[in-house]
Design an enzyme around this catalytic site. Sequence first.
Site, PDB file in Angstrom:
ATOM      1  N   LYS A  40       1.480   2.046 -10.921  1.00  8.37           N
ATOM      2  CA  LYS A  40       0.792   2.857 -11.817  1.00  8.37           C
ATOM      3  C   LYS A  40       0.392   3.942 -11.924  1.00  8.37           C
ATOM      4  CE  LYS A  40      -0.338  -0.092 -14.743  1.00  8.37           C
ATOM      5  NZ  LYS A  40       0.660  -0.361 -16.150  1.00  8.37           N
ATOM      6  N   TYR A  77       9.052   0.445 -12.854  1.00 10.22           N
ATOM      7  CA  TYR A  77       7.580   0.383 -13.085  1.00 10.22           C
ATOM      8  C   TYR A  77       7.809   0.977 -11.428  1.00 10.22           C
ATOM      9  CZ  TYR A  77       3.346  -1.529 -10.550  1.00 10.22           C
ATOM     10  OH  TYR A  77       2.193  -1.633 -10.130  1.00 10.22           O
ATOM     11  N   ASP A 104       1.145   8.642  -4.365  1.00  9.25           N
ATOM     12  CA  ASP A 104       0.784   8.139  -3.302  1.00  9.25           C
ATOM     13  C   ASP A 104       1.540   7.922  -2.894  1.00  9.25           C
ATOM     14  OD1 ASP A 104       0.961   5.567  -1.635  1.00  9.25           O
ATOM     15  OD2 ASP A 104       0.552   3.949  -3.820  1.00  9.25           O
ATOM     16  N   TYR A 164       3.088   1.733   4.350  1.00  8.08           N
ATOM     17  CA  TYR A 164       4.059   0.661   3.196  1.00  8.08           C
ATOM     18  C   TYR A 164       4.386   1.484   1.442  1.00  8.08           C
ATOM     19  CZ  TYR A 164       6.250  -2.599  -0.104  1.00  8.08           C
ATOM     20  OH  TYR A 164       6.956  -3.131  -0.858  1.00  8.08           O
ATOM     21  N   GLN A 185     -24.171  19.568 -16.710  1.00 11.74           N
ATOM     22  CA  GLN A 185     -24.929  20.880 -16.535  1.00 11.74           C
ATOM     23  C   GLN A 185     -25.017  21.576 -17.335  1.00 11.74           C
ATOM     24  OE1 GLN A 185     -26.953  17.605 -14.491  1.00 11.74           O
ATOM     25  NE2 GLN A 185     -28.303  19.499 -15.404  1.00 11.74           N
ATOM     26  N   GLN A 230       5.425   7.151  -2.070  1.00 15.50           N
ATOM     27  CA  GLN A 230       6.015   6.346  -3.441  1.00 15.50           C
ATOM     28  C   GLN A 230       5.929   7.068  -4.451  1.00 15.50           C
ATOM     29  OE1 GLN A 230       3.162   2.190  -4.362  1.00 15.50           O
ATOM     30  NE2 GLN A 230       2.110   3.721  -5.606  1.00 15.50           N
TER      31      GLN A 230
HETATM   32  P1  13P Z   1       6.658  -5.531  -3.363  1.00 15.03           P
HETATM   33  O1  13P Z   1       6.480  -6.388  -2.334  1.00 15.03           O
HETATM   34  O2  13P Z   1       8.143  -6.047  -3.449  1.00 15.03           O
HETATM   35  O3  13P Z   1       6.988  -4.168  -2.827  1.00 15.03           O
HETATM   36  O4  13P Z   1       6.300  -5.071  -4.798  1.00 15.03           O
HETATM   37  C1  13P Z   1       4.993  -6.241  -4.650  1.00 15.03           C
HETATM   38  C2  13P Z   1       3.544  -4.593  -5.071  1.00 15.03           C
HETATM   39  O5  13P Z   1       2.879  -4.809  -3.712  1.00 15.03           O
HETATM   40  C3  13P Z   1       3.877  -4.513  -6.319  1.00 15.03           C
HETATM   41  O6  13P Z   1       2.922  -4.130  -6.673  1.00 15.03           O
HETATM   42  P1  13P Z   2       0.176   1.638  -6.076  1.00 10.15           P
HETATM   43  O1  13P Z   2       0.200   1.851  -8.317  1.00 10.15           O
HETATM   44  O2  13P Z   2      -1.473   1.814  -6.496  1.00 10.15           O
HETATM   45  O3  13P Z   2       0.819   1.928  -5.673  1.00 10.15           O
HETATM   46  O4  13P Z   2      -0.132  -0.103  -6.507  1.00 10.15           O
HETATM   47  C1  13P Z   2       1.163  -0.847  -7.237  1.00 10.15           C
HETATM   48  C2  13P Z   2       1.088  -2.718  -7.160  1.00 10.15           C
HETATM   49  O5  13P Z   2       1.919  -2.848  -7.879  1.00 10.15           O
HETATM   50  C3  13P Z   2      -0.449  -2.760  -6.638  1.00 10.15           C
HETATM   51  O6  13P Z   2      -0.158  -4.327  -7.162  1.00 10.15           O
HETATM   52 MG    MG Z   3       0.808   2.475  -3.688  1.00 12.71          MG
HETATM   53 MG    MG Z   4      -2.670   3.668  -6.168  1.00  8.40          MG
END
Ligand code: 13P
Ligand code: 13P
Ligand code: MG
Ligand code: MG
Length: 373
Positions: free
Chosen positions: A231, A228, A11, A90, A241, A94
């Site tokens: 994920k 965190y 990501d 955003y 096959q 990441q």
């Molecule tokens: P932030 O908005 O603080 O990045 O965290 C919320 C989020 O989207 C994490 O999933």
């Molecule tokens: P991602 O791991 O797909 O960036 O999702 C983060 C998250 O906190 C969604 O709510």
């Molecule tokens: Mg993300």
């Molecule tokens: Mg993701």
Amino acid sequence: MKTTVTIIKADVGSLAGHSFVPRPLLEVAERRLSEAVETGLINSFYVFNAGDDLELLMTHFKGESSEEVHRLAWETFKAAAEKAGRLKLYGAGQDLLSDAFSGNVRGLGPGVAEMEFEERRSDPVVVFAADKTEPAAFNYLLYRVFADPFNTAGLVIDPKMAMGFEFEVLDAIENKTVTLKTPEESYSLLALIGTTERYMISRVWRSEDHEIAASSSTTKLSLIAGKYVGKDDPVCLVRAQAGFPALGEILAPLLHSYLVAGWMRGSHWGPLMPVGLKDSRCTLFDGPPRIVALGIQVADGKIASDDEGRPLIADLLGDPAFDQARWEALELASHLRRMGEFEPARLGPSAMEYTTLPQVLKRLEARFKQPSS
Ligand code: 13P
Ligand code: 13P
Ligand code: MG
Ligand code: MG
């Protein structure tokens, strides 16, 4: 010569939250990987997205864990993250947890699944990629495909599968692996992989000849970063096959939705929803967690392509046959979301340790007193 199929994902930024990878980032990746085909580093590629994860599917002759191929993926992600930064998307960058590449993307944030094999006369491969969940989400699917004769008729009917399969399982906490053979050890295998918070299937081989059958990513970002950071949205490659499960047996577990950990803030149980590439975006409560599956043919070291060199891709889960699972996913989503922040809709305390919840609980610590008797 053996061919290697590699998928590496990260990501690196997405549109309007954690929804999907917009076109400009896919184009950065396509440019980089086209250049790598021209220089002969890789033989072919396909760039796509699973929700907000940028997926680089490549074939080459460099073997698994090739420094050159991993460096290519790393630099491609860096370039796409820079583009995401310039667009102020955003979560730019990441999953790129380190500034320095050190020979292999494992441990740096991106997820990887790779398989090296001698090509058969025809070698179909299914590429799974999921968003808003974790690698153990494939435990159920891989067990059904390779160990459950009620799912996979070939386990009963095909003599090449009669000896069953071997499963390598990673204990993500102890960082150790164990290999178990089915059908003999299927109960022990279930004893482990039912605990999805800790155990995940990393590889599957056919017992008869130890031929590789499946490979899955096993990144645990929280264990790398200690907090965190999103994920570990997983990828998985499965051969199909002629002595392996048929394409339809590999997809059959997705007749029904099932619950996986992830969804909003990586903190909730959510129903896995099979979707086609056009629906590979997360919306409702940042989900529901979604899975796409691409069918490819590996041919002479490449993804089989048309006359213009465009890879032939079967977008398998867009089919109406998965409508029922999609409806089930929405039904389950609706039940779970009614529960708000109450367990079991929210993950249990050990999984929540790596989220921002402990910061909230810490603020209350000083206010706890002994109960008056
Ligand atoms: P932030 O908005 O603080 O990045 O965290 C919320 C989020 O989207 C994490 O999933
Ligand atoms: P991602 O791991 O797909 O960036 O999702 C983060 C998250 O906190 C969604 O709510
Ligand atoms: Mg993300
Ligand atoms: Mg993701």
